[in-house]
Scaffold this motif. Structure first.
Motif: not given
Length: 681
Positions: A309-312, A314-322
């Motif tokens: 859940k934590k990785e999801k 963090e990944l969602a935040e990185l994808i949004a930034m991208r």
């Protein structure tokens, strides 16, 4: 010591009076509050008051009336600050020149109006003299309330050859040229570079800088330098030519390319040993990405574990930034306003970094079977920004048959594979659509003149639709896009200079000709067509097919319209010219110079670099209109690969391939390979 005003006959001498007698004169003409008082106060505290004040007696009934300061307001404010800080007393002796009340206004005006700013060269030399006295850069910076880097830059300018400093004093050498020449440490090189620059364009800062650093590596544009870092390179004994005048703290020029390469290779080898410890049969290092080399390998299958859940999150935040970074970059590319190269570089760097961060994070979820890993390996390489990228799960072609059987081509769709670094687009989306609109118009007018080819082009699109049982597994987008709508409006909306093109004028002439011949009522159209001869219907058919061809693209990539253009041998230089409105106004000035350098001469390109963008674009048009030069988008005549999904029935019959699960597996492999078969499907 220079007085503020010429001494008068009766009061020519400088006198010393206590600080307590001084006051601001109502006759001082400077109304604006003084600035830089802290630095001046510090200077007075350390060196004393080097220049006297001009004062006059104030009308008071006192034995020792106050003296109004009519010239020297900043110095008085600095003395006030020192007194408030307890660093001077009321008895502190201040040098003054006493003038009459009638002379006070003139004294104030002369000092504030006639003061001449210090010459840049002299100021830099003065800093050097302070340094030679033993003053540190920090001390000098504090003395004048300026950053230390400003002092270091001034000392660098002061290191210019005396003859160049004289040119700087005489305004025959400007500050930007001086900054470039200061890259060379010895006077002989500085003078040689300047004297060798005979032409005006050779004396532009960029040309001078290039002449000094011709054999060196610019750390800002080199992936190895970004990867190794200047500190590690210098620690290994490498010499760096620092560019103190750049705002980039990593700016500089590396002189030992061999040492840089060795340091990068050693570090990549260390990283490869870490990757090899994961269980791979082999690992190899590359200092740059080589797509063709990697594509020659197969790839073993991988699985993707579910993130926590934590990785999801963090990944969602990185994808949004991208996605946000890419959206900002795309908006800049689509903006037709004056290019801002600094902003473009910043947006591109942000988008690249955000993409890299998201890809690297997602990579952790990909896993491989330990047994498969024993027959596969990994490439460790650097991208264009000097970041480490790893391609895992690659199988060499000479590997065992078992390994190859389970390996898919590298081109197959593996979501979490590390992607090749995204190259900067040379032309933005709007410019690509503009250029490809002109390409489409050129193809249309030539296609309109060849009914036989027009018939074949239309049938190529229609047959796979009609015979869907035969061609159901073919990827139809390799054929040119033709639909029952005209692309006329799209050409004009994407290229506002379309009306002046040769192809458009010819197309509109054809359109007007047919419009005069056609019946006015739609119900009369079929009877009219049936009455016409073959020459009329075939030529009208060719024009209608041509008018529906849509070859507009937002990127420079292989396009189906190129197959038609190649078939017709369309010479696009007949239909498109490099003009200011059509091209040069939509690209950066560096791109204009690069184009002119390629087509005309480097000397002319050098002259453009010193011009404003609009002037450079206008000059380039004059030089290039009849050159026959085409931008990369129009030079690109590649067509998309023909991709087939599934299997061929004749292969089924010959090799006994089952049409069940084995066929599905083969379908996936073929879909990923993108390999063209020998026969049509």
């Amino acid at each position: 010591m220079q007085n503020a005003v010429e001494p008068t006959a009766d009061r020519a001498a400088i006198q010393y009076v206590p600080y307590a007698r001084l006051a601001r004169s109502p006759l001082n003409v400077r109304g604006k509050a003084p600035t830089g008082i802290e630095a001046l106060a510090e200077s007075i505290a350390q060196k004393g008051l080097l220049q006297n004040l001009a004062v006059h007696e104030l009308k008071e009934r006192a034995k020792s009336p106050c003296l109004g300061v009519c010239a020297g307001q900043r110095r008085l404010a600095a003395l006030d600050m020192l007194y408030e800080q307890g660093r001077i007393t009321k008895d502190y002796q201040v040098p003054v020149l006493i003038v009459s009340e009638g002379e006070a206004v003139a004294a104030s005006l002369i000092e504030n109006r006639e003061r001449e700013p210090m010459c840049l060269a002299d100021e830099c030399v003065a800093f050097r003299l302070l340094s030679e006295e033993g003053k540190t850069t920090g001390h000098i910076a504090a003395l004048f309330s300026i950053p230390e880097v400003a002092v270091r830059r001034a000392l660098k300018i002061a290191n210019l050859a005396p003859v160049l400093l004289d040119l700087l004093r005489d305004d025959k050498l400007d500050y930007e040229q001086a900054k470039a020449l200061a890259l060379a440490d010895d006077h002989a090189t500085q003078e040689r570079i300047w004297n060798d620059a005979i032409n005006a364009w050779q004396r532009r800062p960029a040309e001078l800088r290039a002449a000094i650093t011709r054999e060196e590596i610019d750390t800002r544009d080199n992936a190895l330098a970004q990867f190794v870092g200047l500190e590690a390179y210098a620690a290994a004994g490498g010499r760096v030519r620092r560019d103190l005048f750049s705002d980039d703290e990593h700016a500089g020029y590396i002189e030992d390319a061999e040492l840089l390469y060795r340091l990068a290779s050693d570090r990549l080898i260390e990283l490869s040993q870490t990757v090899a410890a994961e269980g791979w049969q082999w690992t190899e290092c590359r200092t740059r990405y080589d797509a063709m080399e990697i594509m020659r390998h197969g790839r073993i299958a991988s699985t993707t574990r579910k993130p926590t859940k934590k990785e999801k999150t963090e990944l969602a935040e990185l994808i949004a930034m991208r996605d946000n970074a890419q959206a900002e970059l795309d908006a800049y590319y689509d903006d037709d306003s004056e290019p801002d190269e600094a902003r473009q570089e910043r947006l591109e760097a942000t988008a690249t970094a955000a993409t890299y961060a998201a890809d690297q994070y997602a990579e952790r979820f990909e896993t491989f079977d330990p047994e498969d890993m024993k027959q596969a390996g990994a490439f460790i390489y650097l991208d264009d920004e000097g970041r480490v990228c790893i391609e895992r799960g690659l199988v060499r072609r000479e590997a065992t048959p078992g390994a190859l059987a389970s390996a898919s081509p590298v081109g197959s769709a593996i979501p979490n594979a590390v992607r090749a670094p995204k190259e900067r687009p040379l032309h933005g989306e709007k410019l690509c659509r503009r250029l490809t609109a002109h390409r489409t118009a050129a193809v249309q007018i030539e296609l309109a003149q060849q009914p036989g080819v027009a018939l074949a082009v239309l049938m190529q699109r229609m047959i796979p639709v009609v015979f869907d049982d035969v061609y159901a597994r073919s990827y139809i987008d390799h054929a040119v896009k033709i639909e029952l709508h005209t692309s006329r409006d799209a050409l004009v909306s994407n290229a506002d200079d379309m009306a002046g093109s040769v192809a458009w004028k010819a197309l509109e002439g054809e359109r007007a000709k047919w419009a005069r011949m056609l019946p006015r009522r739609v119900e009369e159209l079929l009877p009219w067509l049936l009455e016409q001869g073959e020459d009329v219907t075939s030529n009208l058919f060719a024009f209608c097919v041509a008018a529906t061809v849509d070859g507009i693209s937002s990127a420079d990539r292989p396009h189906a319209v190129n197959e038609v253009a190649n078939t017709l041998a369309v010479d696009l230089s007949r239909y498109w010219k490099p003009t200011r409105a059509g091209y040069f106004a939509h690209v950066a000035k560096d791109q204009i110079a690069a184009v002119v350098s390629e087509s005309v001469s480097p000397q002319v390109a050098g002259e453009l670099r010193g011009m404003k963008k609009d002037d450079a674009a206008a000059t380039a048009e004059l030089r290039m209109t009849d050159s026959g030069w085409l931008p990369e988008v129009l030079r690109n005549r590649e067509v998309p690969e023909r991709v087939t999904y599934g299997y061929r029935e004749d292969d089924d019959e010959e090799d006994g391939v089952d049409t069940g699960a084995e066929a599905d597996e083969l379908s996936e492999t073929q879909a990923g390979s993108g390999k063209e078969d020998d026969e049509p499907h």
